[in-house]
Write a protein that holds these residues in place. Structure first.
Motif, PDB file in Angstrom:
ATOM      1  N   LEU A  17       0.827  -1.214   0.000  1.00 47.16           N
ATOM      2  CA  LEU A  17       0.000   0.000   0.000  1.00 47.16           C
ATOM      3  C   LEU A  17       0.855   1.256   0.000  1.00 47.16           C
ATOM      4  O   LEU A  17       0.502   2.258  -0.633  1.00 47.16           O
ATOM      5  N   LEU A  18       1.981   1.221   0.696  1.00 44.85           N
ATOM      6  CA  LEU A  18       2.874   2.388   0.704  1.00 44.85           C
ATOM      7  C   LEU A  18       3.475   2.620  -0.683  1.00 44.85           C
ATOM      8  O   LEU A  18       3.661   3.771  -1.092  1.00 44.85           O
ATOM      9  N   PRO A  34      -5.467  11.525  -9.410  1.00 45.45           N
ATOM     10  CA  PRO A  34      -6.063  10.192  -9.249  1.00 45.45           C
ATOM     11  C   PRO A  34      -6.801  10.087  -7.905  1.00 45.45           C
ATOM     12  O   PRO A  34      -6.455   9.277  -7.037  1.00 45.45           O
ATOM     13  N   LEU A  35      -7.830  10.922  -7.749  1.00 45.07           N
ATOM     14  CA  LEU A  35      -8.453  11.079  -6.434  1.00 45.07           C
ATOM     15  C   LEU A  35      -9.166   9.821  -5.948  1.00 45.07           C
ATOM     16  O   LEU A  35      -9.139   9.520  -4.749  1.00 45.07           O
ATOM     17  N   GLU A  36      -9.799   9.086  -6.846  1.00 47.52           N
ATOM     18  CA  GLU A  36     -10.518   7.883  -6.397  1.00 47.52           C
ATOM     19  C   GLU A  36      -9.540   6.800  -5.933  1.00 47.52           C
ATOM     20  O   GLU A  36      -9.776   6.137  -4.926  1.00 47.52           O
ATOM     21  N   GLN A  37      -8.459   6.621  -6.676  1.00 46.76           N
ATOM     22  CA  GLN A  37      -7.451   5.648  -6.241  1.00 46.76           C
ATOM     23  C   GLN A  37      -6.811   6.083  -4.929  1.00 46.76           C
ATOM     24  O   GLN A  37      -6.536   5.252  -4.060  1.00 46.76           O
ATOM     25  N   LEU A  38      -6.592   7.357  -4.785  1.00 43.07           N
ATOM     26  CA  LEU A  38      -6.017   7.866  -3.543  1.00 43.07           C
ATOM     27  C   LEU A  38      -6.987   7.666  -2.380  1.00 43.07           C
ATOM     28  O   LEU A  38      -6.588   7.241  -1.290  1.00 43.07           O
ATOM     29  N   LEU A  44      -7.894   1.995   2.845  1.00 47.37           N
ATOM     30  CA  LEU A  44      -7.192   0.755   3.186  1.00 47.37           C
ATOM     31  C   LEU A  44      -6.090   0.995   4.221  1.00 47.37           C
ATOM     32  O   LEU A  44      -5.915   0.179   5.134  1.00 47.37           O
ATOM     33  N   LEU A  45      -5.362   2.086   4.093  1.00 42.61           N
ATOM     34  CA  LEU A  45      -4.333   2.378   5.089  1.00 42.61           C
ATOM     35  C   LEU A  45      -4.954   2.618   6.461  1.00 42.61           C
ATOM     36  O   LEU A  45      -4.452   2.121   7.472  1.00 42.61           O
ATOM     37  N   GLN A  46      -6.051   3.350   6.483  1.00 41.41           N
ATOM     38  CA  GLN A  46      -6.693   3.642   7.761  1.00 41.41           C
ATOM     39  C   GLN A  46      -7.342   2.383   8.342  1.00 41.41           C
ATOM     40  O   GLN A  46      -7.134   2.057   9.508  1.00 41.41           O
ATOM     41  N   GLY A  47      -8.099   1.664   7.531  1.00 45.92           N
ATOM     42  CA  GLY A  47      -8.838   0.516   8.040  1.00 45.92           C
ATOM     43  C   GLY A  47      -7.983  -0.719   8.266  1.00 45.92           C
ATOM     44  O   GLY A  47      -8.105  -1.387   9.291  1.00 45.92           O
ATOM     45  N   ARG A 169     -11.294 -10.097   1.435  1.00 45.12           N
ATOM     46  CA  ARG A 169     -11.731  -9.024   0.520  1.00 45.12           C
ATOM     47  C   ARG A 169     -10.756  -7.848   0.556  1.00 45.12           C
ATOM     48  O   ARG A 169     -10.455  -7.257  -0.479  1.00 45.12           O
ATOM     49  N   VAL A 170     -10.266  -7.512   1.743  1.00 45.17           N
ATOM     50  CA  VAL A 170      -9.312  -6.408   1.856  1.00 45.17           C
ATOM     51  C   VAL A 170      -8.021  -6.750   1.117  1.00 45.17           C
ATOM     52  O   VAL A 170      -7.472  -5.913   0.392  1.00 45.17           O
ATOM     53  N   LEU A 171      -7.538  -7.973   1.289  1.00 41.87           N
ATOM     54  CA  LEU A 171      -6.308  -8.375   0.583  1.00 41.87           C
ATOM     55  C   LEU A 171      -6.513  -8.322  -0.930  1.00 41.87           C
ATOM     56  O   LEU A 171      -5.613  -7.891  -1.667  1.00 41.87           O
TER      57      LEU A 171
END
Length: 190
Positions: A17-18, A34-38, A44-47, A169-171
């Protein structure tokens, strides 16, 4: 299974993710949006990285270390907790920068790029410290069956923070994001 096995696997996914974050920050620096990807990356980083992964450490691994004699204050655990908090501050700054960009405030780009660089640098160093310093201490201090004891607690954190069955699902979301942003030519190492 060691008490850190799952956490080390998660570290690799966080590093993935980084890499995505670094690529997106560079694109923003170059004027792209690329706002949606960001937004997906920040979710994902937060959750995953902060709430679920750091939750496992803060709620279960660190208390187990404390019970085994490693103090929470003034040692490696204290450093890890301070860095978790610093990372949360960087996530908040990135979210604020993203919000500004979505509202058309161009200065949000600089705020976001700066916070992304700080966060990426912090978390990469943090993961290295855990893998190379803290986790060997864990394996020395905790009994051999600690992994089996901690694993159900780790599952409970995932169920509570990500949702039942949400881990896979997250992975998959991380894999899709890595492929979309970094490219299939650069597979994420495992």
């Amino acid at each position: 299974m060691t008490p850190t096995y799952r956490l080390e696997l998660e570290h690799q996914r966080i590093l993935d993710l980084l890499t995505v974050l670094d690529c997106l920050a560079e694109r923003i620096r170059n004027g792209e949006r690329p706002l949606e990807q960001l937004a997906e990356t920040l979710v994902l980083l937060q959750g995953f990285a902060d709430v679920a992964h750091h939750g496992k450490e803060e709620l279960h691994l660190f208390p187990a270390l404390n019970r085994a004699g490693l103090p929470r204050e003034g040692g490696p655990v204290a450093v890890m907790l301070l860095e978790h908090d610093a990372g949360r501050g960087d996530l908040d700054k990135m979210a604020a920068g993203l919000g500004e960009l979505r509202r058309g405030v161009s200065s949000g780009a600089a705020r976001l790029v700066e916070a992304a660089a700080e966060y990426s640098q912090l978390l990469r160093a943090h993961i290295a410290k855990e893998n190379q310093v803290l986790f060997p201490i864990v394996c020395r201090l905790l009994p051999p069956d600690a992994g089996a004891t901690l694993e159900p607690h780790y599952d409970a954190v995932d169920d509570e923070t990500i949702g039942p069955g949400g881990y896979a699902r997250v992975l998959a979301r991380i894999d899709a994001l890595v492929e979309a942003v970094v490219g299939a030519a650069t597979p994420a190492p495992r």
